[in-house]
Design an enzyme around this catalytic site. Structure first.
Site, mmCIF file in Angstrom:
data_model
loop_
_atom_site.group_PDB
_atom_site.id
_atom_site.type_symbol
_atom_site.label_atom_id
_atom_site.label_comp_id
_atom_site.label_asym_id
_atom_site.label_seq_id
_atom_site.Cartn_x
_atom_site.Cartn_y
_atom_site.Cartn_z
ATOM 1 N N HIS A 148 4.184 -10.044 3.590
ATOM 2 C CA HIS A 148 3.243 -10.965 4.227
ATOM 3 C C HIS A 148 2.443 -11.803 3.239
ATOM 4 C CE1 HIS A 148 -0.826 -8.973 3.866
ATOM 5 N NE2 HIS A 148 -0.041 -7.971 3.495
ATOM 6 N N GLN A 150 0.607 -9.977 -5.566
ATOM 7 C CA GLN A 150 0.062 -11.331 -5.609
ATOM 8 C C GLN A 150 0.846 -12.258 -6.531
ATOM 9 O OE1 GLN A 150 -2.465 -12.370 -3.733
ATOM 10 N NE2 GLN A 150 -3.163 -10.421 -2.909
ATOM 11 N N THR A 204 0.835 -1.203 0.000
ATOM 12 C CA THR A 204 0.000 0.000 0.000
ATOM 13 C C THR A 204 0.868 1.251 0.000
ATOM 14 O OG1 THR A 204 -1.950 -1.013 1.013
ATOM 15 C CG2 THR A 204 -1.655 1.352 1.349
ATOM 16 N N SER A 257 4.941 -7.062 -1.235
ATOM 17 C CA SER A 257 4.672 -7.079 0.200
ATOM 18 C C SER A 257 5.116 -8.403 0.802
ATOM 19 C CB SER A 257 3.173 -6.862 0.465
ATOM 20 O OG SER A 257 2.958 -6.470 1.794
ATOM 21 N N ASN A 282 -5.890 -9.631 -7.229
ATOM 22 C CA ASN A 282 -6.017 -10.243 -5.913
ATOM 23 C C ASN A 282 -7.325 -11.002 -5.708
ATOM 24 O OD1 ASN A 282 -6.651 -7.312 -6.064
ATOM 25 N ND2 ASN A 282 -7.634 -7.680 -4.089
ATOM 26 N N CYS A 305 -8.637 -6.079 2.274
ATOM 27 C CA CYS A 305 -8.483 -4.659 2.587
ATOM 28 C C CYS A 305 -9.802 -3.906 2.458
ATOM 29 C CB CYS A 305 -7.436 -4.035 1.667
ATOM 30 S SG CYS A 305 -5.822 -4.810 1.793
#
Length: 391
Positions: free
Chosen positions: A205, A183, A75, A203, A153, A329
């Site tokens: 995570h 992704q 983000t 990202s 996503n 999100c």
């Protein structure tokens, strides 16, 4: 919840931290607690550990270490790409993106529109991908940036990033190309040398690493305005004390993900394909929104007509199965998925969607349990729905 064990098929929302990742992180929460920017021994220890992680990641992305900028996640990276470019180039310019991007692209674009930036939101094909020719045709004289996600996503759709980049540069080589690859890393080649991108967001995570850390690849020579000010960390682009344990975990997660990717893909695709085939047999009146041969192996997005998606999610949750109705999100929103609407799913049907995203730790036993409880959930909800045609 069966045997008090949660069955997790929501890997697009987040992934469990790999134990090997946690192992390398733990010392940096305790005895190795130095600040990356400090000049003393503890600081130097943190510095070299972070730079080691940066080197590992740069190797896997096939870029220079100076082109890897650590952030808090995709983000922030996406915001930095969009707002950083516009901050340097000023208003009165044009950005191109798609209708199915993550909200961390769409919402900054809306903010920039209020400041005088023109934004084109491209339509997508039925499979959720964007045609490179459509991107090329949208380019104007004042276009400065194109941002297209690698993998959607919600659907898992794979965009032809390399071809899109080639179409952009053929039209105007000065236009910057940003890709949200959040992704994609688990399943696809993300070497920037192969993709031809100028910026890319990732990202931790999403790849079995810790939350709260990510990166933006910024090609050497590209100038961005920082979106937060402070101590000039990360070449002045991302001020703030570096998340040393998180970055070290990120580096380890990236290494494991790339080295084990092919084996994981083979395992996951067998589970996902068996699941899809069985659901088609045991549950009537469904729509498979994911086009399997145009998507990564983890995703299966269904609409269970007549069964409200959030209710299906809650029923499965009681049965110990974790799924999603769309992007995690945006889980607080009651609006139907903008992605499903963009591919032509009617609004009332879009409310019945469930996203299943499989991961490397899922098993056949878990899949059997899902296939046992899912038809029961859908049937119960349909039976309670007076508007559903049960004939």
């Amino acid at each position: 919840m069966k045997d008090n064990k949660y069955i997790y098929v929501d890997h697009s929302a987040t992934t469990p931290v790999d134990p090997r990742v946690l192992e390398v992180m733990l010392p940096y929460f305790g005895q190795k607690y130095g600040n990356y920017s400090s000049l003393h021994g503890l600081g130097r220890e943190a510095y070299f550990a972070v730079e080691g992680a940066r080197e590992v990641i740069a190797k896997h992305l096939d870029c220079h270490v100076d082109e890897v900028i650590f952030t808090s996640g995709s983000t922030e990276s996406n915001n930095l790409a969009l707002k950083g470019v516009i901050g340097k180039l000023g208003q009165g310019v044009h950005i191109i993106t798609t209708q199915v991007e993550h909200d961390s692209i769409l919402n900054p674009c809306k903010q920039l529109e209020k400041k005088g930036v023109e934004v084109t939101y491209l339509p997508v094909c039925k499979d959720g991908t964007v045609d490179p020719e459509v991107v090329s045709q949208a380019i104007k004289d004042n276009t400065v940036l194109v941002s297209v996600m690698y993998v959607n996503n919600e659907l898992g759709s794979i965009n032809p990033i390399k071809e899109i980049g080639e179409a952009i540069k053929k039209k105007n080589s000065s236009i910057l190309f940003h890709c949200d690859a959040t992704q994609a890393v688990n399943y696809l080649d993300c070497r920037v040398s192969q993709l031809g991108v100028d910026m890319m967001s990732i990202s931790s995570h999403k790849i079995y690493g810790p939350k709260g850390v990510g990166l933006i690849y910024v090609k050497k020579g590209i100038k961005l305005d920082a979106i937060q000010s402070g101590g000039h960390q990360e070449k002045g682009l991302r001020s703030g004390t570096l998340n040393v344990p998180g970055i070290i975990g990120f580096g380890k997660a990236m290494d494991i993900t790339i080295l084990e990717r092919d084996n994981n893909i083979q395992k996951i695709i067998k589970l996902r394909d068996r699941f899809v085939n069985q659901v088609k047999i045991i549950i009537p009146d469904i729509i498979l929104n994911t086009v399997l041969d145009k998507s990564v192996c983890s995703h299966a997005n269904f609409c269970f007509v007549g069964a409200e998606g959030e209710s299906v999610l809650m029923y499965l949750d009681i049965e110990g199965v974790a799924v999603s109705t769309g992007s995690a999100c945006a889980s607080g929103s009651l609006d139907p998925s903008h992605v499903l609407l963009a591919i032509g799913v009617p609004k009332e049907i879009a409310h019945s969607s469930i996203r299943f995203t499989f991961g490397k730790n899922n098993t056949e036993e878990e899949l059997n349990h899902i296939l046992e409880v899912l038809p029961v959930a859908v049937k119960k909800l349909r039976d309670m729905n007076p508007l559903y045609n049960k004939g």
